[in-house]
Structure formats: structure tokens, C-alpha cells
Write a protein that holds these residues in place. Structure first.
Motif, PDB file in Angstrom:
ATOM      1  N   VAL A  11      29.289 -17.813   2.882  1.00 15.71           N
ATOM      2  CA  VAL A  11      29.367 -18.832   2.020  1.00 15.71           C
ATOM      3  C   VAL A  11      30.064 -20.126   2.689  1.00 15.71           C
ATOM      4  O   VAL A  11      29.701 -21.179   2.541  1.00 15.71           O
ATOM      5  N   GLY A  12      30.759 -19.891   3.544  1.00 11.65           N
ATOM      6  CA  GLY A  12      31.300 -21.042   4.408  1.00 11.65           C
ATOM      7  C   GLY A  12      30.213 -21.563   5.133  1.00 11.65           C
ATOM      8  O   GLY A  12      30.310 -22.987   5.297  1.00 11.65           O
ATOM      9  N   LYS A  13      29.139 -20.990   5.714  1.00  9.68           N
ATOM     10  CA  LYS A  13      27.996 -21.502   6.372  1.00  9.68           C
ATOM     11  C   LYS A  13      27.335 -22.510   5.143  1.00  9.68           C
ATOM     12  O   LYS A  13      26.634 -23.469   5.537  1.00  9.68           O
ATOM     13  N   LEU A  14      27.258 -21.985   3.812  1.00  9.14           N
ATOM     14  CA  LEU A  14      26.532 -22.751   2.773  1.00  9.14           C
ATOM     15  C   LEU A  14      27.405 -23.940   2.409  1.00  9.14           C
ATOM     16  O   LEU A  14      26.696 -25.034   2.206  1.00  9.14           O
ATOM     17  N   ILE A  15      28.594 -23.894   2.553  1.00  9.98           N
ATOM     18  CA  ILE A  15      29.502 -25.049   2.158  1.00  9.98           C
ATOM     19  C   ILE A  15      29.030 -26.381   3.163  1.00  9.98           C
ATOM     20  O   ILE A  15      29.102 -27.502   3.005  1.00  9.98           O
ATOM     21  N   VAL A  16      29.209 -25.634   4.543  1.00 12.69           N
ATOM     22  CA  VAL A  16      28.823 -26.582   5.806  1.00 12.69           C
ATOM     23  C   VAL A  16      27.447 -27.492   5.613  1.00 12.69           C
ATOM     24  O   VAL A  16      27.340 -28.543   5.616  1.00 12.69           O
ATOM     25  N   GLN A  17      26.399 -26.537   5.085  1.00  9.48           N
ATOM     26  CA  GLN A  17      25.102 -27.213   4.902  1.00  9.48           C
ATOM     27  C   GLN A  17      25.120 -28.183   3.659  1.00  9.48           C
ATOM     28  O   GLN A  17      24.641 -29.094   3.642  1.00  9.48           O
ATOM     29  N   ALA A  18      25.851 -27.930   2.436  1.00 10.31           N
ATOM     30  CA  ALA A  18      25.982 -28.666   1.571  1.00 10.31           C
ATOM     31  C   ALA A  18      26.847 -30.090   1.672  1.00 10.31           C
ATOM     32  O   ALA A  18      26.434 -31.240   1.571  1.00 10.31           O
ATOM     33  N   ALA A  19      27.719 -29.904   2.549  1.00 12.86           N
ATOM     34  CA  ALA A  19      28.621 -30.983   2.849  1.00 12.86           C
ATOM     35  C   ALA A  19      27.751 -32.050   3.854  1.00 12.86           C
ATOM     36  O   ALA A  19      28.105 -33.103   4.229  1.00 12.86           O
ATOM     37  N   ALA A  20      26.853 -31.356   4.688  1.00 10.72           N
ATOM     38  CA  ALA A  20      26.114 -32.124   5.715  1.00 10.72           C
ATOM     39  C   ALA A  20      25.493 -33.273   5.175  1.00 10.72           C
ATOM     40  O   ALA A  20      25.312 -34.081   5.756  1.00 10.72           O
ATOM     41  N   LYS A  21      25.052 -33.167   3.970  1.00 12.77           N
ATOM     42  CA  LYS A  21      24.085 -34.257   3.208  1.00 12.77           C
ATOM     43  C   LYS A  21      24.822 -35.437   3.643  1.00 12.77           C
ATOM     44  O   LYS A  21      24.173 -36.542   3.595  1.00 12.77           O
ATOM     45  N   ASP A  22      26.150 -35.587   3.140  1.00 17.43           N
ATOM     46  CA  ASP A  22      26.835 -36.788   2.979  1.00 17.43           C
ATOM     47  C   ASP A  22      27.977 -36.784   4.145  1.00 17.43           C
ATOM     48  O   ASP A  22      28.923 -37.536   4.229  1.00 17.43           O
ATOM     49  N   LEU A  23      27.913 -35.752   5.062  1.00 21.09           N
ATOM     50  CA  LEU A  23      28.985 -35.811   6.022  1.00 21.09           C
ATOM     51  C   LEU A  23      30.370 -35.743   5.409  1.00 21.09           C
ATOM     52  O   LEU A  23      31.431 -36.288   6.207  1.00 21.09           O
ATOM     53  N   LYS A  24      30.487 -35.036   4.527  1.00 22.29           N
ATOM     54  CA  LYS A  24      32.039 -34.989   3.921  1.00 22.29           C
ATOM     55  C   LYS A  24      32.737 -34.119   4.948  1.00 22.29           C
ATOM     56  O   LYS A  24      32.318 -33.432   5.615  1.00 22.29           O
ATOM     57  N   LYS A  25      34.171 -34.319   5.025  1.00 16.53           N
ATOM     58  CA  LYS A  25      34.803 -33.603   5.809  1.00 16.53           C
ATOM     59  C   LYS A  25      35.010 -32.065   5.329  1.00 16.53           C
ATOM     60  O   LYS A  25      35.072 -31.942   4.258  1.00 16.53           O
ATOM     61  N   VAL A  26      35.117 -31.230   6.250  1.00 14.66           N
ATOM     62  CA  VAL A  26      35.276 -29.535   6.095  1.00 14.66           C
ATOM     63  C   VAL A  26      36.224 -28.853   6.635  1.00 14.66           C
ATOM     64  O   VAL A  26      36.369 -29.045   7.970  1.00 14.66           O
ATOM     65  N   THR A  27      37.034 -28.246   6.264  1.00 19.66           N
ATOM     66  CA  THR A  27      37.952 -27.312   6.640  1.00 19.66           C
ATOM     67  C   THR A  27      37.466 -25.647   6.023  1.00 19.66           C
ATOM     68  O   THR A  27      37.137 -25.811   4.765  1.00 19.66           O
ATOM     69  N   LEU A  28      37.690 -24.686   6.895  1.00 20.57           N
ATOM     70  CA  LEU A  28      36.927 -23.520   6.247  1.00 20.57           C
ATOM     71  C   LEU A  28      37.996 -22.488   6.850  1.00 20.57           C
ATOM     72  O   LEU A  28      38.388 -22.531   8.003  1.00 20.57           O
ATOM     73  N   GLU A  29      38.403 -21.372   6.029  1.00 20.40           N
ATOM     74  CA  GLU A  29      39.052 -20.302   6.527  1.00 20.40           C
ATOM     75  C   GLU A  29      38.396 -19.251   6.017  1.00 20.40           C
ATOM     76  O   GLU A  29      38.314 -18.863   4.744  1.00 20.40           O
ATOM     77  N   LEU A  30      37.631 -18.370   6.912  1.00 21.56           N
ATOM     78  CA  LEU A  30      36.922 -17.421   6.721  1.00 21.56           C
ATOM     79  C   LEU A  30      37.153 -16.032   7.247  1.00 21.56           C
ATOM     80  O   LEU A  30      38.405 -15.724   6.999  1.00 21.56           O
ATOM     81  N   GLY A  31      36.188 -15.221   7.259  1.00 16.84           N
ATOM     82  CA  GLY A  31      36.528 -13.978   7.564  1.00 16.84           C
ATOM     83  C   GLY A  31      37.316 -13.563   8.873  1.00 16.84           C
ATOM     84  O   GLY A  31      37.401 -14.343   9.768  1.00 16.84           O
ATOM     85  N   GLY A  32      37.506 -12.178   8.958  1.00 15.24           N
ATOM     86  CA  GLY A  32      37.968 -11.657  10.291  1.00 15.24           C
ATOM     87  C   GLY A  32      37.716 -10.354  10.541  1.00 15.24           C
ATOM     88  O   GLY A  32      37.231  -9.553   9.705  1.00 15.24           O
ATOM     89  N   LYS A  33      38.057  -9.846  11.668  1.00 15.66           N
ATOM     90  CA  LYS A  33      37.983  -8.413  11.917  1.00 15.66           C
ATOM     91  C   LYS A  33      38.790  -8.270  13.234  1.00 15.66           C
ATOM     92  O   LYS A  33      38.634  -8.158  14.599  1.00 15.66           O
ATOM     93  N   SER A  34      40.296  -8.356  12.830  1.00 15.39           N
ATOM     94  CA  SER A  34      41.247  -8.543  13.639  1.00 15.39           C
ATOM     95  C   SER A  34      41.681  -7.189  14.743  1.00 15.39           C
ATOM     96  O   SER A  34      41.859  -6.277  13.827  1.00 15.39           O
ATOM     97  N   PRO A  35      41.848  -7.489  15.853  1.00  8.71           N
ATOM     98  CA  PRO A  35      42.347  -6.368  16.769  1.00  8.71           C
ATOM     99  C   PRO A  35      43.875  -6.243  16.677  1.00  8.71           C
ATOM    100  O   PRO A  35      44.513  -7.183  16.625  1.00  8.71           O
ATOM    101  N   ASN A  36      44.275  -4.951  16.675  1.00 11.98           N
ATOM    102  CA  ASN A  36      45.709  -4.556  16.536  1.00 11.98           C
ATOM    103  C   ASN A  36      45.775  -3.650  17.867  1.00 11.98           C
ATOM    104  O   ASN A  36      45.217  -2.471  17.807  1.00 11.98           O
ATOM    105  N   VAL A  37      46.570  -4.006  18.635  1.00 13.88           N
ATOM    106  CA  VAL A  37      46.647  -3.331  19.971  1.00 13.88           C
ATOM    107  C   VAL A  37      47.869  -2.502  20.097  1.00 13.88           C
ATOM    108  O   VAL A  37      49.038  -3.170  20.259  1.00 13.88           O
ATOM    109  N   VAL A  38      47.835  -1.470  20.353  1.00 13.41           N
ATOM    110  CA  VAL A  38      49.185  -0.392  20.618  1.00 13.41           C
ATOM    111  C   VAL A  38      49.207   0.240  21.959  1.00 13.41           C
ATOM    112  O   VAL A  38      48.359   0.973  22.346  1.00 13.41           O
ATOM    113  N   PHE A  39      50.165  -0.463  22.758  1.00  7.00           N
ATOM    114  CA  PHE A  39      50.451  -0.114  23.910  1.00  7.00           C
ATOM    115  C   PHE A  39      51.278   1.269  24.037  1.00  7.00           C
ATOM    116  O   PHE A  39      52.253   1.560  22.990  1.00  7.00           O
TER     117      PHE A  39
END
Ligand code: NAI
Ligand code: MG
Length: 501
Positions: free
Chosen positions: A256-284
Motif C-alpha cells: 500500500v505504501g507504493k500505492l500511496i506514492v503513486q497517488a501522491a505523485a499526481k500533485d507531488l504532495k510530500k510523503v513519508t512512509l513507515e513500511l514493512g520489515g524482515k529484521s535480522p536478529n544476530v546472536v554471537f
């Protein structure tokens, strides 16, 4: 896992709130959707109907944007003395704390999370957001800039910059931390002097509506905050494409973040996005084992894995792989699953039947590709949207469960050999939201922290948040940052004023 029994009693004010059909907050008044339609909000613990709220659509978004625009142009929100804006934000924080029990119950019923967590995490972090940004209202400063024009050697100038609110802001938020996400979005925008149209997630609109009542009670000017409940495809899409807003801020899926960017592109409104993740957790291997095991478990199982920053890819140094897996699986098996409102619940249901299907679908896809579950691996019970905390081994980088965001209590675990190989493996994802490192070797921790392409790196801890610490994504995890001064910047324009003396 063991089921828990006793349900907490629902506060009478909460019950009354649930019994009253939700309306839209537009220009300081509570109104029905233009269509008169409502939709049901479900309790994820059993699928029953909790409440009905207004089904806002394009016409309602139009009304709300008009109200926010009028409030911005007319004032007095951004023309108010900064210290007065600060007092209102602080007053709202106090009201949130005064109503903490009630808000926590609403959040637990609506989202499914344990009541105790809703209170100590969601509600208290939400009020802290408003306090933190209350402090910023009086500290939004420009610069004085020494300038000179080469071909006008005798001219003198006084040049300075002003930081001004960006204007009318549309904010679309998700269902995993409904009240907290509203606070993350509203607090910096309001501190900057913007006026807002907020669209909560259709799965969890209740705490935002209660917050709207508290905003009215605190005495915010009409139209400074407008709240339109409704679906993403209707209300959300209308908001993100609306020509009357200057900026759109979104938290949710990368899709949906990508859809928001497309919708905002029409009149170049400013956009910030906080989207998905697949975060690594590293145990030594040199990590403190007890904290690494507990930390790895809570990194994925906190909020039932419904965290954009969930530590969902667990990388364990080869020599301790079996020991850590056994420890994390033991932690998983001890988790008490039950309705969020039941005493002793440590893990509630997922938010919706859609998420239940999605998460169990991912687990099945993992099995089909050869993964094995050390614990969990299926739905829990037959009622509600519960999933067992699941640890998958025999996974590899190509598998869907390792590449895609699952957004449930499912961790994939893989062994690694040494520091030299792990950074590339950890970075092998389209996302870059967060990462965890567990080691007692301080230079190893800092070397890896530098190499990881992620917006937040936690060392010997996980899921630590503070309103002052920026949070957000590299790569496809988003644009811009939430929290800290950085989030205030999302809502400010810079104007240079150049005066010839
Ligand atoms: P979503 O991205 O569809 O929903 C988030 C918000 O966006 C909601 O308020 C929704 O109404 C709105 N929305 C949906 N479609 C829209 C559109 N076309 N235009 C404007 N707004 C729209 O997320 P969903 O479908 O609830 O969950 C799917 C997946 O997204 C989850 O499994 C998870 O992987 C991810 N997600 C990530 C979150 C995060 O915190 N980064 C939060 C929620 C979901
Ligand atoms: Mg969606």
C-alpha cells in the motif's frame, strides 16, 4: 502454551462507548458518514461484534480535508503561541494517562493484545509522545545565514530561515498499535502547527475515536484534528489522492505504501512512509545466553509478531545454534495464549481472520519448502484468530518465509559461521527497518552495527523505543523517520528570507 480462563470485567464507560455507534470527528463535531453507513468492529478473540463505527468515504474525506484546510488557513492552531500549543499537547498527554485503564481495555478488546501490555506499553508510550512533542513546539528554530553576492561586493544582507508548518496533513495508520500509531503521527504534526485528517485502520478504529474525544476535551481548536474511520480502498485512497492536502504520512504494508506514492505523485504532495520489515536478529557465541535467548524470543513474539520491526530472521552462531533454538522454543512453549482481556494472557489472537489466514499460509509455505517447526506451526484453538508461537529451522535465504514479512509469531532460524559473513546475509532483504545484535564483544557489536542497512540497530536489547529516538526504514521499509526531531522535520517547510540592507 496453556489457555487462560478468567476474563477481566469491562469498565462501564468502555461498555457505554462500545454501545454507542462511532461517528466521524470533523471540524470539532461528531457526525455520521455522509452515506449513513456503518461497519462492524470485531473482537479478534472470538470474532464477535464489539461495536459499529461510521464508514467514511470520499465525501467524508472531502469534508474533513475542508475542515482541516479552513482550520489551517484561519488559525488559530499554527498562529497560536507555541507555548499555548505545548500546553494543549501536554493536557492531552495527561488526559490519556487519566484514562489509561479505559484506553487499554479498548485497545485489548479491539486489537487482541494483552490488557497489561496495552496499558504499560501502548498507552504510556502514546502519552509520552505528546509530552515529548509538547516540548518541541517552543524550540522550532530557523538559522541566520551569512551571505554575500560576488558581483555586488558592497551590498549587505540579512538572511534567515523560518521553519513553517507544511499545512494540511493526511495520516493513515495500521492496526498493530492503534493508539500509539495515532500518537506517533499526530504529535509531531500538531507540534509543527499542521492540521490533520487521520484515518485509523478499519480493523481497530476504537482507541483513535476515544482519543478524538480526549482531543476535544483538551480544548484543541475545531478542525485541527479530524478523524475519519473507514476502509483503505475507499477512505484511505481518497485521502492519499486528495488535492487539498499538502502531505501524506502512512504506516502499513509496503504494497500500500507504493500505492500511496503513486497517488501522491499526481500533485507531488510530500510523503513519508513507515513500511514493512524482515529484521535480522544476530546472536554471537559470546553473548550472554539468558538475555540473548529471552531477547530473541520477545523480539519475535512481542505483540504476536505483529511489529514492523519484529526480529523475524534469527541468525545464530553455529556453535550455539542448538542451545539457542532449544531456549527460544522453551520460551515459546511457556507463553500463555488467550483473549487479551483474560488475566495472565501473554499472547492474544492475531488481529483478524485475514491475518490468521495469511500467517498460517506462510507457515504452510515454509513446510512445503522444507522448513521444520521446533515448536508451534499451526492455529491455536478453533475460535478466534490465535496462532501458536512458531520457530522454524532448516530454512534458507531463498524461502518465502525468509524473504517475506509474515507479521505473526513466526521466526526463521539459521546458523552462521562468523562476523565476516553475517552482515551480507543479514542485509539480504528488500527491507531495512531494524536489526538486533547479541554479543559481549563491544567492537564486534559496533562493527556489525555499522555494516547493517537498517534504521534501528539494537545491541543486547530489542524493541526499545523512546519518543526521542528516530525510527524508520532503509530500502523498502520506508521514507523518513518517526519520532525525535526528525519526525518534526517531516511536517515543516523551510523558508529563506533574504533582506538587502
Ligand atoms: P495495509 O497496508 O493494507 O493497511 C494499513 C492502513 O492502510 C490501514 O489504515 C488501511 O485502511 C490503509 N489502506 C489500505 N489500502 C489502502 C489504499 N489503497 N490507500 C490508502 N490506504 C489504504 O495493511 P493490511 O492489509 O492491514 O496488512 C497486510 C500486511 O501489511 C501485514 O501482514 C503486514 O505484513 C503489513 N503491515 C505492516 C505494518 C507496519 O507497521 N509497517 C502495519 C500493518 C500491516
Ligand atoms: Mg491491506
Amino acid at each position: 502454551m496453556c489457555a487462560v480462563a478468567t476474563e477481566a470485567v469491562i469498565d462501564s464507560r468502555v461498555q457505554q462507548f462500545l454501545n454507542t455507534p462511532g461517528k466521524l470527528l470533523i471540524d470539532g463535531r461528531w457526525v455520521h458518514a455522509a452515506s449513513g453507513q456503518t461497519f462492524a468492529v470485531l473482537n479478534p478473540a472470538d470474532g464477535s461484534t464489539l461495536a459499529h463505527v461510521a464508514a467514511g468515504e470520499k465525501e467524508d474525506i472531502d469534508r474533513a480535508v475542508r475542515a482541516a484546510r479552513d482550520a489551517f488557513e484561519r488559525g488559530p492552531w499554527h498562529t497560536m503561541q507555541p507555548a499555548v500549543r505545548a500546553k494543549l499537547l501536554w493536557r492531552l498527554a495527561d488526559l490519556i494517562d487519566e484514562h489509561a485503564d479505559e484506553l487499554a481495555q479498548l485497545e485489548s478488546l479491539d486489537n487482541g493484545k494483552p490488557l497489561s501490555i496495552a496499558k504499560i506499553a501502548d498507552v504510556s508510550l502514546a502519552s509520552e509522545q505528546f509530552r515529548y512533542y509538547a516540548g518541541w513546539t517552543t524550540k522550532i528554530l530557523g538559522d541566520t545565514i551569512p551571505i554575500g553576492v560576488p558581483f555586488l561586493p558592497d551590498a549587505q544582507f540579512h538572511a534567515f530561515s523560518l521553519r513553517e508548518p507544511i499545512g494540511v496533513v493526511g495520516q493513515i495508520i495500521p492496526w498493530n498499535f492503534p493508539l500509539l500509531m495515532a500518537a506517533w503521527k499526530l504529535a509531531p504534526a500538531l507540534a509543527a502547527g499542521c492540521t490533520v485528517v487521520l484515518k485509523p485502520a478499519e480493523q481497530t478504529p476504537l482507541s483513535a475515536l476515544r482519543l478524538g474525544e480526549l482531543i476535544c476535551e483538551a480544548g484543541f481548536p475545531n478542525g485541527a484534528v479530524n478523524i475519519v474511520t473507514g476502509f483503505g480502498e475507499t477512505a484511505g485512497a481518497a485521502l492519499s489522492a486528495h488535492p487539498g492536502i499538502d502531505k501524506i504520512a502512512f504506516t502499513g504494508s509496503t504494497e500500500v505504501g507504493k500505492l500511496i506514492v503513486q497517488a501522491a505523485a499526481k500533485d507531488l504532495k510530500k510523503v513519508t512512509l513507515e513500511l514493512g520489515g524482515k529484521s535480522p536478529n544476530v546472536v554471537f557465541a559470546d553473548a550472554d545466553m539468558a538475555s540473548a535467548i529471552g531477547g530473541a524470543a520477545s523480539a519475535i513474539f512481542f505483540n504476536h509478531g505483529q511489529c514492523c520491526c519484529a526480529g523475524s530472521r534469527l541468525y545464530i552462531e553455529q556453535s550455539i545454534f542448538d542451545r539457542v533454538i532449544e531456549g527460544v522454543a522453551d520460551e515459546a512453549k511457556k507463553i500463555k495464549i488467550g483473549p487479551g482481556m483474560a488475566a495472565g494472557t501473554q499472547m492474544g489472537p492475531l488481529v483478524s481472520d485475514e491475518q490468521l489466514a495469511r500467517v498460517t499460509g506462510y507457515i504452510e509455505a515454509g513446510f512445503a519448502e522444507g522448513a521444520e517447526a521446533v515448536c508451534g506451526g499451526k492455529r491455536h484453538g478453533a475460535k478466534g484468530y490465535f496462532v501458536e508461537p512458531t520457530v522454524l529451522i532448516k530454512t534458507n535465504a531463498k524461502m518465502k518465509v525468509v524473504q517475506e514479512e509474515i507479521f505473526g509469531p513466526v521466526v526463521t532460524a539459521m546458523p552462521f559461521k562468523d562476523l565476516d559473513e553475517i552482515a551480507a546475509v543479514a542485509n539480504d532483504t528488500v527491507y531495512g527497518l531494524a536489526a538486533g545484535i547479541w554479543t559481549q564483544d563491544i567492537s564486534k557489536a559496533h562493527r556489525l552495527a555499522k555494516q547493517l542497512r537498517a534504521g534501528t540497530v539494537w545491541v543486547n536489547c530489542y524493541n526499545v523505543f523512546d519518543a526521542a529516538m528516530p525510527f524508520g526504514g532503509y530500502k523498502q521499509s520506508g521514507w523518513g523517520r518517526e519520532m525525535g526531531f526528525q519526525a518534526l522535520n517531516n511536517y515543516l517547510e523551510t523558508k529563506s528570507v533574504c533582506v538587502q540592507l
